[in-house]
Scaffold this motif. Structure first.
Motif, PDB file in Angstrom:
ATOM      1  N   GLN A  72       0.837  -1.188   0.000  1.00 12.33           N
ATOM      2  CA  GLN A  72       0.000   0.000   0.000  1.00 12.33           C
ATOM      3  C   GLN A  72       0.882   1.251   0.000  1.00 12.33           C
ATOM      4  OE1 GLN A  72      -3.395  -0.180  -0.076  1.00 12.33           O
ATOM      5  NE2 GLN A  72      -3.386  -2.419  -0.017  1.00 12.33           N
ATOM      6  N   ARG A  73       0.239   2.397  -0.237  1.00 10.07           N
ATOM      7  CA  ARG A  73       0.996   3.657  -0.257  1.00 10.07           C
ATOM      8  C   ARG A  73       1.760   3.885   1.044  1.00 10.07           C
ATOM      9  NH1 ARG A  73      -1.202   7.467  -4.223  1.00 10.07           N
ATOM     10  NH2 ARG A  73      -3.184   6.717  -5.078  1.00 10.07           N
ATOM     11  N   GLY A  74       1.171   3.491   2.160  1.00 11.79           N
ATOM     12  CA  GLY A  74       1.770   3.779   3.456  1.00 11.79           C
ATOM     13  C   GLY A  74       2.711   2.717   3.981  1.00 11.79           C
ATOM     14  N   ASP A 115      -3.572   1.195  -4.799  1.00 16.15           N
ATOM     15  CA  ASP A 115      -4.469   2.044  -4.025  1.00 16.15           C
ATOM     16  C   ASP A 115      -5.559   1.194  -3.382  1.00 16.15           C
ATOM     17  OD1 ASP A 115      -6.323   1.432  -6.010  1.00 16.15           O
ATOM     18  OD2 ASP A 115      -6.212   3.391  -6.985  1.00 16.15           O
ATOM     19  N   ALA A 116      -6.557   1.847  -2.809  1.00 20.56           N
ATOM     20  CA  ALA A 116      -7.620   1.123  -2.101  1.00 20.56           C
ATOM     21  C   ALA A 116      -8.447   0.251  -3.033  1.00 20.56           C
ATOM     22  CB  ALA A 116      -8.518   2.114  -1.374  1.00 20.56           C
ATOM     23  N   GLY A 117      -8.399   0.516  -4.341  1.00 26.14           N
ATOM     24  CA  GLY A 117      -9.135  -0.282  -5.318  1.00 26.14           C
ATOM     25  C   GLY A 117      -8.287  -1.324  -6.001  1.00 26.14           C
ATOM     26  N   ASP A 118      -7.126  -1.630  -5.436  1.00 23.43           N
ATOM     27  CA  ASP A 118      -6.187  -2.628  -5.996  1.00 23.43           C
ATOM     28  C   ASP A 118      -5.633  -2.216  -7.351  1.00 23.43           C
ATOM     29  OD1 ASP A 118      -6.422  -4.271  -3.791  1.00 23.43           O
ATOM     30  OD2 ASP A 118      -7.994  -5.502  -4.677  1.00 23.43           O
ATOM     31  N   ARG A 119      -5.579  -0.918  -7.625  1.00 17.14           N
ATOM     32  CA  ARG A 119      -5.028  -0.422  -8.889  1.00 17.14           C
ATOM     33  C   ARG A 119      -3.598   0.047  -8.665  1.00 17.14           C
ATOM     34  NH1 ARG A 119     -10.318   1.017  -8.524  1.00 17.14           N
ATOM     35  NH2 ARG A 119     -11.650   0.376 -10.288  1.00 17.14           N
ATOM     36  N   PRO A 120      -2.656  -0.403  -9.499  1.00 19.67           N
ATOM     37  CA  PRO A 120      -1.256   0.019  -9.327  1.00 19.67           C
ATOM     38  C   PRO A 120      -1.103   1.524  -9.563  1.00 19.67           C
ATOM     39  CG  PRO A 120      -1.397  -1.922 -10.736  1.00 19.67           C
ATOM     40  CD  PRO A 120      -2.798  -1.399 -10.580  1.00 19.67           C
ATOM     41  N   VAL A 121      -0.447   2.181  -8.619  1.00 20.71           N
ATOM     42  CA  VAL A 121      -0.177   3.619  -8.754  1.00 20.71           C
ATOM     43  C   VAL A 121       1.317   3.887  -8.902  1.00 20.71           C
ATOM     44  CG1 VAL A 121      -2.249   4.341  -7.526  1.00 20.71           C
ATOM     45  CG2 VAL A 121      -0.155   3.887  -6.227  1.00 20.71           C
ATOM     46  N   GLY A 157      -8.433  -2.117 -14.503  1.00 17.77           N
ATOM     47  CA  GLY A 157      -7.204  -1.541 -13.971  1.00 17.77           C
ATOM     48  C   GLY A 157      -6.727  -2.151 -12.677  1.00 17.77           C
ATOM     49  N   ARG A 158      -7.371  -3.221 -12.225  1.00 17.28           N
ATOM     50  CA  ARG A 158      -6.996  -3.850 -10.957  1.00 17.28           C
ATOM     51  C   ARG A 158      -5.845  -4.839 -11.168  1.00 17.28           C
ATOM     52  NH1 ARG A 158     -12.289  -6.064  -8.087  1.00 17.28           N
ATOM     53  NH2 ARG A 158     -10.756  -6.400  -6.424  1.00 17.28           N
ATOM     54  N   LEU A 159      -4.978  -4.906 -10.183  1.00 19.13           N
ATOM     55  CA  LEU A 159      -3.813  -5.788 -10.260  1.00 19.13           C
ATOM     56  C   LEU A 159      -4.239  -7.251 -10.240  1.00 19.13           C
ATOM     57  CD1 LEU A 159      -0.618  -5.779 -10.100  1.00 19.13           C
ATOM     58  CD2 LEU A 159      -0.920  -6.165  -7.647  1.00 19.13           C
ATOM     59  N   VAL A 160      -3.764  -8.021 -11.229  1.00 23.35           N
ATOM     60  CA  VAL A 160      -4.071  -9.455 -11.285  1.00 23.35           C
ATOM     61  C   VAL A 160      -2.805 -10.305 -11.299  1.00 23.35           C
ATOM     62  CG1 VAL A 160      -6.314  -9.176 -12.389  1.00 23.35           C
ATOM     63  CG2 VAL A 160      -4.258  -9.385 -13.816  1.00 23.35           C
ATOM     64  N   GLY A 161      -1.648  -9.672 -11.401  1.00 22.19           N
ATOM     65  CA  GLY A 161      -0.403 -10.420 -11.417  1.00 22.19           C
ATOM     66  C   GLY A 161       0.771  -9.526 -11.733  1.00 22.19           C
TER      67      GLY A 161
END
Length: 210
Positions: free
Chosen positions: A18-20, A42-48, A108-112
């Motif tokens: 996570q960011r933190g 992020d909170a939606g499992d999207r890579p930032v 856009g969610r991380l799957v691998g």
């Protein structure tokens, strides 16, 4: 011919932070899982972004305040999609000079994650499987050649073609198609032709190396 995709080669359920997430926790995760970088989601499992070993080392000068993933990461994240070919993923890695790509779905969610080492698995493919694909898919289905017209030898991914094809122009086409087969390292063509339809005239053998 079906080429293996990012979805076939990637590591699912990839390690992420996570960011933190704190500096020391990131270091611990890289060491525990034997990886060189980790996506930040992020909170939606999207890579930032992505935190790599290089990012961690850059953050250590005296006075540095980079202590969380958000402060450490390279952003935005360079991503891949499951349907991409392995070749496309490799080109993106090369273009951005990175070793790993987070893989995301349509939302856009991380799957691998796919890494250079995952891509290298293509070259662990057995010689027999390569030979069968060239004989059945390239020569028979795609080029409509007789199975007895061309002999295919494969040794550690190095392909040797020998025999006779109907036209000179088929030689470079055959070589290029064989080069695209997963696991092929090199192609050498020792092919004759029944009819020379190439500009310039004389029938000749063709060869290619990759």
């Amino acid at each position: 011919m079906r080429h293996r995709s990012v979805a076939d080669l990637m590591t699912s359920n990839a390690v992420s932070v996570q960011r933190g997430t704190a500096f020391k926790e990131i270091v611990r995760l890289l060491d525990e899982y034997g990886i060189t970088a980790v996506p930040v989601i992020d909170a939606g499992d999207r890579p930032v972004g992505v935190v790599s070993e290089a990012d961690l080392l850059r953050s250590r000068p005296p006075g540095s305040r980079a202590s969380t993933a958000e402060a450490l990461m390279s952003s935005p994240a360079v991503i891949a999609h499951p349907e991409w070919s392995a070749v496309k993923a490799a080109r993106v890695m090369e273009g951005h000079r990175i070793k790993r790509l987070p893989v995301v779905d349509d939302s856009g969610r991380l799957v691998g994650v796919i890494s250079r080492s995952d891509l290298l698995k293509l070259f662990l493919r057995g010689d027999r499987a390569i030979q069968e694909e060239i004989l059945e898919d390239v020569l028979t289905r795609t080029l409509a050649l007789s199975p007895s017209a061309v002999t295919v030898g494969v040794d550690d991914g190095r392909v040797t073609l020998s025999g006779t094809v109907p036209r000179q122009s088929l030689i470079p086409i055959t070589v290029r198609l064989c080069e695209t087969v997963d696991g092929v390292v090199d192609v050498t063509a020792r092919l004759a032709c029944k009819r020379d339809d190439a500009p310039g005239g004389l029938a000749r053998s063709g060869g290619s190396h990759v």
